[in-house]
Write a protein that holds these residues in place. Structure first.
Motif, PDB file in Angstrom:
ATOM      1  N   THR A 377       0.809  -1.221   0.000  1.00  0.00           N
ATOM      2  CA  THR A 377       0.000   0.000   0.000  1.00  0.00           C
ATOM      3  C   THR A 377       0.843   1.273   0.000  1.00  0.00           C
ATOM      4  OG1 THR A 377      -0.101  -0.038   2.419  1.00  0.00           O
ATOM      5  CG2 THR A 377      -1.865  -1.187   1.216  1.00  0.00           C
ATOM      6  N   ALA A 378       2.161   1.145  -0.075  1.00  0.00           N
ATOM      7  CA  ALA A 378       3.047   2.314   0.003  1.00  0.00           C
ATOM      8  C   ALA A 378       3.306   2.887  -1.376  1.00  0.00           C
ATOM      9  CB  ALA A 378       4.357   1.921   0.671  1.00  0.00           C
ATOM     10  N   ASP A 379       3.716   4.176  -1.381  1.00  0.00           N
ATOM     11  CA  ASP A 379       4.082   4.805  -2.648  1.00  0.00           C
ATOM     12  C   ASP A 379       5.504   4.415  -3.017  1.00  0.00           C
ATOM     13  OD1 ASP A 379       5.761   6.315  -1.028  1.00  0.00           O
ATOM     14  OD2 ASP A 379       4.312   7.962  -0.871  1.00  0.00           O
ATOM     15  N   THR A 380       5.999   5.004  -4.138  1.00  0.00           N
ATOM     16  CA  THR A 380       7.296   4.591  -4.668  1.00  0.00           C
ATOM     17  C   THR A 380       8.423   4.862  -3.701  1.00  0.00           C
ATOM     18  OG1 THR A 380       6.494   5.033  -6.906  1.00  0.00           O
ATOM     19  CG2 THR A 380       8.879   4.858  -6.590  1.00  0.00           C
ATOM     20  N   ASP A 381       8.488   6.084  -3.119  1.00  0.00           N
ATOM     21  CA  ASP A 381       9.574   6.411  -2.189  1.00  0.00           C
ATOM     22  C   ASP A 381       9.548   5.518  -0.957  1.00  0.00           C
ATOM     23  OD1 ASP A 381      10.384   8.370  -3.905  1.00  0.00           O
ATOM     24  OD2 ASP A 381       9.309   9.996  -2.860  1.00  0.00           O
ATOM     25  N   GLU A 382       8.364   5.281  -0.440  1.00  0.00           N
ATOM     26  CA  GLU A 382       8.259   4.430   0.745  1.00  0.00           C
ATOM     27  C   GLU A 382       8.640   2.991   0.423  1.00  0.00           C
ATOM     28  OE1 GLU A 382       4.262   5.129   1.877  1.00  0.00           O
ATOM     29  OE2 GLU A 382       4.748   6.840   3.195  1.00  0.00           O
ATOM     30  N   ARG A 383       8.318   2.534  -0.810  1.00  0.00           N
ATOM     31  CA  ARG A 383       8.685   1.171  -1.192  1.00  0.00           C
ATOM     32  C   ARG A 383      10.200   0.978  -1.199  1.00  0.00           C
ATOM     33  NH1 ARG A 383       4.623  -0.575  -6.158  1.00  0.00           N
ATOM     34  NH2 ARG A 383       2.679  -0.629  -4.900  1.00  0.00           N
ATOM     35  N   GLU A 384      10.922   2.009  -1.648  1.00  0.00           N
ATOM     36  CA  GLU A 384      12.381   1.891  -1.640  1.00  0.00           C
ATOM     37  C   GLU A 384      12.904   1.711  -0.216  1.00  0.00           C
ATOM     38  OE1 GLU A 384      13.974   5.251  -3.595  1.00  0.00           O
ATOM     39  OE2 GLU A 384      13.297   4.647  -5.607  1.00  0.00           O
ATOM     40  N   ARG A 385      12.324   2.478   0.726  1.00  0.00           N
ATOM     41  CA  ARG A 385      12.749   2.334   2.115  1.00  0.00           C
ATOM     42  C   ARG A 385      12.358   0.967   2.666  1.00  0.00           C
ATOM     43  NH1 ARG A 385      10.739   7.726   2.023  1.00  0.00           N
ATOM     44  NH2 ARG A 385      12.417   9.279   2.350  1.00  0.00           N
ATOM     45  N   LEU A 386      11.155   0.525   2.315  1.00  0.00           N
ATOM     46  CA  LEU A 386      10.725  -0.791   2.790  1.00  0.00           C
ATOM     47  C   LEU A 386      11.543  -1.910   2.168  1.00  0.00           C
ATOM     48  CD1 LEU A 386       6.845  -0.239   2.772  1.00  0.00           C
ATOM     49  CD2 LEU A 386       8.325  -0.515   4.774  1.00  0.00           C
ATOM     50  N   ASP A 387      11.924  -1.748   0.893  1.00  0.00           N
ATOM     51  CA  ASP A 387      12.793  -2.746   0.268  1.00  0.00           C
ATOM     52  C   ASP A 387      14.133  -2.830   0.995  1.00  0.00           C
ATOM     53  OD1 ASP A 387      10.912  -3.443  -1.580  1.00  0.00           O
ATOM     54  OD2 ASP A 387      11.686  -2.117  -3.157  1.00  0.00           O
ATOM     55  N   ARG A 388      14.628  -1.662   1.418  1.00  0.00           N
ATOM     56  CA  ARG A 388      15.893  -1.661   2.161  1.00  0.00           C
ATOM     57  C   ARG A 388      15.725  -2.345   3.513  1.00  0.00           C
ATOM     58  NH1 ARG A 388      19.694   3.664   3.354  1.00  0.00           N
ATOM     59  NH2 ARG A 388      21.420   2.509   4.341  1.00  0.00           N
ATOM     60  N   ILE A 389      14.581  -2.120   4.178  1.00  0.00           N
ATOM     61  CA  ILE A 389      14.311  -2.797   5.449  1.00  0.00           C
ATOM     62  C   ILE A 389      14.266  -4.309   5.246  1.00  0.00           C
ATOM     63  CG2 ILE A 389      12.566  -3.160   7.246  1.00  0.00           C
ATOM     64  CD1 ILE A 389      11.849  -0.207   6.979  1.00  0.00           C
ATOM     65  N   ILE A 390      13.540  -4.728   4.191  1.00  0.00           N
ATOM     66  CA  ILE A 390      13.405  -6.170   3.926  1.00  0.00           C
ATOM     67  C   ILE A 390      14.763  -6.783   3.601  1.00  0.00           C
ATOM     68  CG2 ILE A 390      12.410  -7.858   2.344  1.00  0.00           C
ATOM     69  CD1 ILE A 390       9.966  -5.994   2.110  1.00  0.00           C
ATOM     70  N   SER A 391      15.591  -6.078   2.801  1.00  0.00           N
ATOM     71  CA  SER A 391      16.913  -6.585   2.455  1.00  0.00           C
ATOM     72  C   SER A 391      17.792  -6.714   3.692  1.00  0.00           C
ATOM     73  CB  SER A 391      17.574  -5.655   1.432  1.00  0.00           C
ATOM     74  OG  SER A 391      18.895  -6.073   1.162  1.00  0.00           O
ATOM     75  N   THR A 392      17.720  -5.705   4.572  1.00  0.00           N
ATOM     76  CA  THR A 392      18.518  -5.765   5.808  1.00  0.00           C
ATOM     77  C   THR A 392      18.063  -6.908   6.697  1.00  0.00           C
ATOM     78  OG1 THR A 392      18.846  -3.364   5.727  1.00  0.00           O
ATOM     79  CG2 THR A 392      19.265  -4.471   7.833  1.00  0.00           C
TER      80      THR A 392
END
Length: 579
Positions: A377-392
């Motif tokens: 449900t997040a926008d593009t900028d938030e998805r990048e941050r969430l992708d970084r969280i998931i990767s970490t």
């Protein structure tokens, strides 16, 4: 030319005095002081006996006999003190014991010089010819004299028992020394006993000559450096110092589990001083500790908890049998090493390990699950941050799983011969499947077998993954070269993993070499740490050969094995036995 008895006795006295002087020059050696007194007394006895043979008057001869009897009491006392110092027990000679030792000689000498009033030492004043020109006084000895002879034999026997005790506990060098001492006193003592009993068919008394000869034999041994230069007193003093000063608790019990010796550290277990504990029954003093004492000839090692000062302390307890002559077990030595701090560190590590392997991993999965839900449900900028969280989160979970696999492998694996070529081919095949764009090449000599287990595969996989991840940013394609050869000049195998990445920094190499990390100097990850632990557990080592700007090389030295060799015991068991 035949020497007369008078000449022989006088010459022996002169020679004995010279020997005594040389012994006195070495009085710093254990037992040399009392031995010099021994030789002086024997020499003066011989000289006095020679004068007796030369003078005609009965009263003068009687005085000379009194002098000889006075000198004779010195010899057994000096002999016993020599043995005590030589064997390393000078602390036995306390003032009280020395005084008790000299009571009988003092009383005997007093009675000798007052014999004319009571005749308790000898009676009668008969003379006999020793030679055509020499006459000696032959006293008729009474009961006090025979009691004194018994005391002399008792002192000599006490020294002999002490020597025999030392002989059974010493090596060959000390045994020859002890036998020399024992033989040197036995011969003249037997001669003296036979003469006073009238067994020897002669009026000439060879006792003083025998004691002078004994002193000369022992003195020659001193001057040649064969006796007191290497006296067991030094070894005994060293052992006593170690036993007394060591931090580990040490208790010695006999075959009935009575405490016969204890060091200062161990007295804390019994809330008393050493003298109060000696002779007490260990089962009564500490039933728990007494249960660790096995049967005769057996030894044990265990860990146990004991109450000390109101708190529980943990100890590594080792019990060893003590043997005397002919393999007879005379007791056990119990040593206790306080491992409370080590046990607490191990418990903390177990908790942290469980926290890292289970709790953090589970919590990270929760974080990842919620991040995945938010991402939808997040926008593009938030998805990048969430992708970084998931990767970490994935990196943390992977690292936790990796540490878990290595820890389990190190604790439970068994080492067995492993074909290095087949193992590397399998590792390379899996790596190519995960990284099809990476050029991985393998060169391995034939028929190389190493000693290893599942952890070796983990170490090799980690090196390849580390080489792939740390790739050069300006390289056209990541390249990893693996080379396996037999080590030059030494038994073992050499595995080198080379990549074209930017290289490992000097400070990170130093961290791995030193085996410690500090807040200001630490490695970038756990990968190389895991490899280093695995290789060291196998008995090998990891190194970083000097390379140029073309990349980085990590080299492993692994122990080789013969194909089909028996499997080793588990690592955890080996480590426990090694401790």
């Amino acid at each position: 030319m035949v020497l007369s008895p008078l000449t022989v006795v006088l010459l022996s006295g002169v020679v004995g005095m010279g020997v005594a002087f040389l012994v006195w020059l070495h009085r710093d050696r254990p037992g040399a002081g009392p031995l010099a007194v021994f030789v002086v007394a024997a020499s003066l006895w011989a000289v006095t006996y020679g004068i007796e043979l030369a003078v005609p008057g009965l009263s003068t001869m009687e005085r000379l006999v009194q002098i000889q009897l006075t000198l004779s009491v010195i010899i057994p006392v000096a002999w016993l003190v020599t043995v005590i110092e030589y064997a390393g027990y000078p602390h036995w000679l306390t003032q009280r014991r020395t005084a008790l030792l000299l009571v009988e000689p003092a009383v005997f000498v007093t009675l000798v010089w007052s014999n004319h009033a009571h005749e308790l030492i000898w009676s009668g004043r008969e003379t006999q010819f020793v030679s055509a020109s020499s006459v000696t006084l032959v006293p008729g000895f009474e009961v006090i004299y025979w009691g004194h002879m018994s005391y002399i034999l008792l002192l000599i026997l006490a020294g002999g028992v002490l020597l025999l005790r030392m002989l059974f506990r010493s090596n060959q060098a000390f045994q020859s020394q002890g036998l020399a001492l024992l033989l040197a006193i036995t011969v003249p003592t037997v001669i003296q006993t036979l003469f006073v009993l009238g067994v020897l068919p002669t009026a000439f008394d060879p006792t003083s000559l025998g004691y002078v000869a004994s002193g000369a034999v022992l003195s020659v041994a001193i001057l040649r450096g064969q006796l007191l230069d290497v006296a067991p007193v030094t070894r005994e003093l060293g052992r006593e110092a170690i036993f007394t000063e060591m931090d580990d608790m040490v208790i010695i019990v006999d075959d009935e589990r009575r405490i016969v010796d204890i060091n200062a550290a161990a007295t804390a277990l019994f809330d008393g001083d050493q003298n109060a504990v000696l002779g007490r029954s260990l089962p009564q003093m500490s039933p728990t500790l007494a249960e660790t004492v096995p049967g005769p000839g057996e030894q044990t090692q265990t860990e146990m908890a004991l109450d000390r000062g109101g708190s529980v302390r943990y100890y590594d307890v080792r019990v060893l049998p003590l043997y005397r002559a002919y393999g007879v077990v005379s007791g056990h030595l119990i040593s206790l090493r306080d491992i409370t701090d080590r046990r607490q560190r191990e418990q903390r590590l177990d908790v942290l390990n469980r926290l890292l392997r289970h709790d953090i991993r589970n919590e990270m999965n929760v974080v990842k699950g919620n991040a995945d839900l938010l991402r939808d449900t997040a926008d593009t900028d938030e998805r990048e941050r969430l992708d970084r969280i998931i990767s970490t989160v994935d990196d943390i979970v992977d690292r936790s799983n990796k540490i878990g696999r290595v820890t389990e492998a190190l604790e439970t694996e068994q080492h067995s011969p492993t074909a290095l070529g087949q193992l590397l081919e399998s590792v390379v095949s899996d790596a190519k499947g995960r990284h099809p764009d990476v050029a991985i090449t393998l060169t391995c000599e034939d028929d190389i077998w190493i000693r290893g287990g599942p952890s070796v595969r983990i170490a090799l996989e980690e090196l390849v993954e580390n080489a792939v991840e740390h790739q050069a940013t300006d390289a056209d394609r990541v390249a990893v070269e693996i080379t396996a050869t037999r080590a030059d000049g030494t038994p073992g195998a050499r595995v080198a993993v080379h990549d074209n990445g930017p290289g490992i920094t000097d400070h990170e190499r130093e961290v791995i070499r030193s085996g410690t990390e500090t807040p200001l100097k630490h490695g970038s990850g756990v990968g190389l740490w895991l490899v280093n632990w695995i290789v060291r557990n196998l008995g090998g080592r990891m190194s970083f050969p000097d390379t140029d700007d073309s990349g980085t090389t990590v080299e492993l030295q692994l122990p080789t094995a013969e194909p089909g060799h028996a499997t080793d015991e588990p690592v955890a068991a080996r480590r426990e036995n090694a401790d």
